[in-house]
Design a protein around this motif. Structure first.
Motif, PDB file in Angstrom:
ATOM      1  N   MET A   1      24.720  19.427 -25.241  1.00 29.11           N
ATOM      2  CA  MET A   1      24.468  20.185 -26.467  1.00 29.11           C
ATOM      3  C   MET A   1      24.794  19.305 -27.665  1.00 29.11           C
ATOM      4  O   MET A   1      25.882  18.741 -27.752  1.00 29.11           O
ATOM      5  CB  MET A   1      25.328  21.445 -26.493  1.00 29.11           C
ATOM      6  N   ALA A   2      23.893  19.161 -28.593  1.00 29.26           N
ATOM      7  CA  ALA A   2      24.104  18.322 -29.765  1.00 29.26           C
ATOM      8  C   ALA A   2      25.153  18.934 -30.678  1.00 29.26           C
ATOM      9  O   ALA A   2      25.300  20.147 -30.773  1.00 29.26           O
ATOM     10  CB  ALA A   2      22.785  18.144 -30.507  1.00 29.26           C
ATOM     11  N   SER A   3      25.877  18.063 -31.400  1.00 27.85           N
ATOM     12  CA  SER A   3      26.958  18.515 -32.266  1.00 27.85           C
ATOM     13  C   SER A   3      26.563  18.520 -33.723  1.00 27.85           C
ATOM     14  O   SER A   3      27.290  19.036 -34.558  1.00 27.85           O
ATOM     15  CB  SER A   3      28.164  17.588 -32.099  1.00 27.85           C
ATOM     16  N   GLY A   4      25.435  17.906 -34.052  1.00 22.33           N
ATOM     17  CA  GLY A   4      25.079  17.719 -35.449  1.00 22.33           C
ATOM     18  C   GLY A   4      25.495  16.357 -35.968  1.00 22.33           C
ATOM     19  O   GLY A   4      25.105  15.958 -37.053  1.00 22.33           O
ATOM     20  N   ASN A   5      26.321  15.610 -35.192  1.00 20.35           N
ATOM     21  CA  ASN A   5      26.620  14.227 -35.559  1.00 20.35           C
ATOM     22  C   ASN A   5      25.391  13.376 -35.253  1.00 20.35           C
ATOM     23  O   ASN A   5      24.746  13.563 -34.231  1.00 20.35           O
ATOM     24  CB  ASN A   5      27.807  13.689 -34.756  1.00 20.35           C
ATOM     25  N   ASN A   6      25.095  12.450 -36.139  1.00 20.80           N
ATOM     26  CA  ASN A   6      23.939  11.583 -35.930  1.00 20.80           C
ATOM     27  C   ASN A   6      24.400  10.137 -35.945  1.00 20.80           C
ATOM     28  O   ASN A   6      24.676   9.571 -37.000  1.00 20.80           O
ATOM     29  CB  ASN A   6      22.890  11.810 -37.017  1.00 20.80           C
ATOM     30  N   PHE A   7      24.506   9.547 -34.763  1.00 24.59           N
ATOM     31  CA  PHE A   7      24.899   8.158 -34.639  1.00 24.59           C
ATOM     32  C   PHE A   7      23.730   7.280 -34.208  1.00 24.59           C
ATOM     33  O   PHE A   7      23.936   6.176 -33.705  1.00 24.59           O
ATOM     34  CB  PHE A   7      26.050   8.016 -33.638  1.00 24.59           C
ATOM     35  N   ASP A   8      22.509   7.769 -34.435  1.00 29.87           N
ATOM     36  CA  ASP A   8      21.329   6.983 -34.081  1.00 29.87           C
ATOM     37  C   ASP A   8      21.374   5.629 -34.797  1.00 29.87           C
ATOM     38  O   ASP A   8      21.613   5.556 -36.011  1.00 29.87           O
ATOM     39  CB  ASP A   8      20.050   7.714 -34.479  1.00 29.87           C
ATOM     40  N   GLY A   9      21.148   4.559 -34.050  1.00 31.06           N
ATOM     41  CA  GLY A   9      21.165   3.230 -34.629  1.00 31.06           C
ATOM     42  C   GLY A   9      22.542   2.609 -34.727  1.00 31.06           C
ATOM     43  O   GLY A   9      22.674   1.438 -35.090  1.00 31.06           O
ATOM     44  N   LYS A  10      23.582   3.385 -34.406  1.00 27.73           N
ATOM     45  CA  LYS A  10      24.957   2.900 -34.487  1.00 27.73           C
ATOM     46  C   LYS A  10      25.404   2.336 -33.139  1.00 27.73           C
ATOM     47  O   LYS A  10      24.998   2.811 -32.075  1.00 27.73           O
ATOM     48  CB  LYS A  10      25.898   4.036 -34.873  1.00 27.73           C
ATOM     49  N   ILE A  11      26.268   1.335 -33.215  1.00 30.95           N
ATOM     50  CA  ILE A  11      26.907   0.782 -32.022  1.00 30.95           C
ATOM     51  C   ILE A  11      28.382   1.140 -32.075  1.00 30.95           C
ATOM     52  O   ILE A  11      29.042   0.929 -33.103  1.00 30.95           O
ATOM     53  CB  ILE A  11      26.723  -0.735 -31.930  1.00 30.95           C
ATOM     54  N   ALA A  12      28.896   1.694 -30.987  1.00 31.50           N
ATOM     55  CA  ALA A  12      30.301   2.077 -30.901  1.00 31.50           C
ATOM     56  C   ALA A  12      30.983   1.250 -29.824  1.00 31.50           C
ATOM     57  O   ALA A  12      30.430   1.047 -28.740  1.00 31.50           O
ATOM     58  CB  ALA A  12      30.432   3.561 -30.571  1.00 31.50           C
ATOM     59  N   LEU A  13      32.180   0.775 -30.114  1.00 29.60           N
ATOM     60  CA  LEU A  13      33.007   0.094 -29.123  1.00 29.60           C
ATOM     61  C   LEU A  13      34.220   0.964 -28.852  1.00 29.60           C
ATOM     62  O   LEU A  13      34.932   1.353 -29.795  1.00 29.60           O
ATOM     63  CB  LEU A  13      33.416  -1.291 -29.621  1.00 29.60           C
ATOM     64  N   VAL A  14      34.454   1.289 -27.593  1.00 36.59           N
ATOM     65  CA  VAL A  14      35.557   2.173 -27.205  1.00 36.59           C
ATOM     66  C   VAL A  14      36.439   1.442 -26.207  1.00 36.59           C
ATOM     67  O   VAL A  14      35.980   1.053 -25.122  1.00 36.59           O
ATOM     68  CB  VAL A  14      35.036   3.482 -26.567  1.00 36.59           C
ATOM     69  N   THR A  15      37.705   1.230 -26.555  1.00 38.50           N
ATOM     70  CA  THR A  15      38.647   0.645 -25.604  1.00 38.50           C
ATOM     71  C   THR A  15      39.258   1.760 -24.756  1.00 38.50           C
ATOM     72  O   THR A  15      39.316   2.910 -25.173  1.00 38.50           O
ATOM     73  CB  THR A  15      39.766  -0.138 -26.308  1.00 38.50           C
ATOM     74  N   GLY A  16      39.692   1.399 -23.561  1.00 40.97           N
ATOM     75  CA  GLY A  16      40.205   2.426 -22.661  1.00 40.97           C
ATOM     76  C   GLY A  16      39.124   3.392 -22.236  1.00 40.97           C
ATOM     77  O   GLY A  16      39.384   4.538 -21.878  1.00 40.97           O
ATOM     78  N   GLY A  17      37.868   2.909 -22.254  1.00 49.57           N
ATOM     79  CA  GLY A  17      36.735   3.781 -21.968  1.00 49.57           C
ATOM     80  C   GLY A  17      36.536   4.103 -20.501  1.00 49.57           C
ATOM     81  O   GLY A  17      35.652   4.885 -20.159  1.00 49.57           O
ATOM     82  N   GLY A  18      37.368   3.531 -19.635  1.00 47.05           N
ATOM     83  CA  GLY A  18      37.166   3.718 -18.201  1.00 47.05           C
ATOM     84  C   GLY A  18      37.736   4.984 -17.626  1.00 47.05           C
ATOM     85  O   GLY A  18      37.504   5.280 -16.441  1.00 47.05           O
ATOM     86  N   SER A  19      38.462   5.772 -18.429  1.00 46.77           N
ATOM     87  CA  SER A  19      39.047   7.006 -17.902  1.00 46.77           C
ATOM     88  C   SER A  19      39.543   7.879 -19.044  1.00 46.77           C
ATOM     89  O   SER A  19      39.583   7.453 -20.201  1.00 46.77           O
ATOM     90  CB  SER A  19      40.222   6.697 -16.951  1.00 46.77           C
ATOM     91  N   GLY A  20      39.922   9.113 -18.693  1.00 49.20           N
ATOM     92  CA  GLY A  20      40.628   9.997 -19.619  1.00 49.20           C
ATOM     93  C   GLY A  20      39.929  10.244 -20.933  1.00 49.20           C
ATOM     94  O   GLY A  20      38.710  10.464 -21.001  1.00 49.20           O
TER      95      GLY A  20
END
Length: 255
Positions: A1-20
């Motif tokens: 379900m969409a939230s209304g946030n629009n991150f199209d075209g954006k690159i996100a880097l997430v550390t600790g992304g392997g769990s939790g």
């Protein structure tokens, strides 16, 4: 379900992304259109997160040891190469805890937590923010650091963890003052008792004791993604007047 946030075209880097919490953050950001670099010291965990994302082929899973500057640099370079751009959304979710009494804690155990939780947040933030600035992409950049309620209240048998999370709060407020003029916003979140692999090592009786002062009387579920949704809000253009904020997501702890 969409939230209304629009991150199209954006690159996100997430550390600790392997769990939790980190995994939940990756899932929410991918849902909302970002291309996500899932970074974790546990590459298998990062790859499992990648497989769970919306359109996994447009994202990437990478090994990153946040306490090692060269490892961070290599993962950032790989992100830029594979996703064809520089991340302008950063979530510092990597963290560890080593339960031990203060009087018996070794220097090694203390410094290991400091290296990951506090130094790691510094290293990743500095390298990614400099990359945004150098490439002229700082305007609209956003960083969210995962601190903890323990950083405000303290946590027995985890003094080093609480100290690092208090440090993350102060780090966030300090850097936010410097970065605002560049166009990059930095904020942090203070989760309470969220059911994650880190919480799994805490004895059940201690968790029950802690929940006696929680208004909801239960832990939060990362699969419920309440923390991740707050991360997405703080990264988004909906929160452009929030700078240096430390937002609690605790179920009413001590409410």
């Amino acid at each position: 379900m969409a939230s209304g946030n629009n991150f199209d075209g954006k690159i996100a880097l997430v550390t600790g992304g392997g769990s939790g919490i980190g995994r939940a953050v990756c899932q929410i950001l991918a849902r909302d259109g970002a291309r996500v670099s899932v970074c974790d010291i546990n590459l298998q965990g990062a790859q499992e997160t990648l497989a769970s994302l919306n359109q996994p082929g447009v994202h990437v899973a990478l090994h990153m040891d946040v306490a090692d500057k060269e490892s961070v640099r290599e993962a950032l370079s790989a992100t830029q190469e594979k996703l064809k751009g520089t991340p302008t959304l950063l979530v510092n979710s990597a963290g560890i805890s080593r339960r031990s009494s203060f009087l018996e804690m070794s220097e090694e155990a203390f410094m290991k937590v400091v290296d990951v939780n506090l130094k790691g947040t510094f290293l990743v933030s500095q390298l990614v923010c400099n990359a945004m600035i150098e490439r002229g992409e700082a305007k609209g950049g956003s960083v969210v650091n995962i601190a903890s309620l323990a950083g405000r209240n303290g946590l027995a048998m985890n003094c080093q963890y609480a100290a690092t999370k208090g440090g993350v709060m102060a780090f966030t407020k300090s850097c936010a003052k410097e970065l605002a003029k560049t166009g990059i916003r930095m904020n942090c979140i203070l989760p309470g008792a969220i059911r994650t692999p880190m919480m799994a090592v805490i004895p059940e009786e201690l968790i029950k004791e802690a929940l006696r002062v929680n208004a909801l009387g239960r832990q939060g579920e990362p699969e419920g993604k309440i923390v991740a949704e707050m991360v997405a809000f703080l990264l988004s253009e909906k929160s452009t007047y929030m700078v240096g904020a430390c937002v609690e997501v605790t179920g009413g702890h001590y409410a």
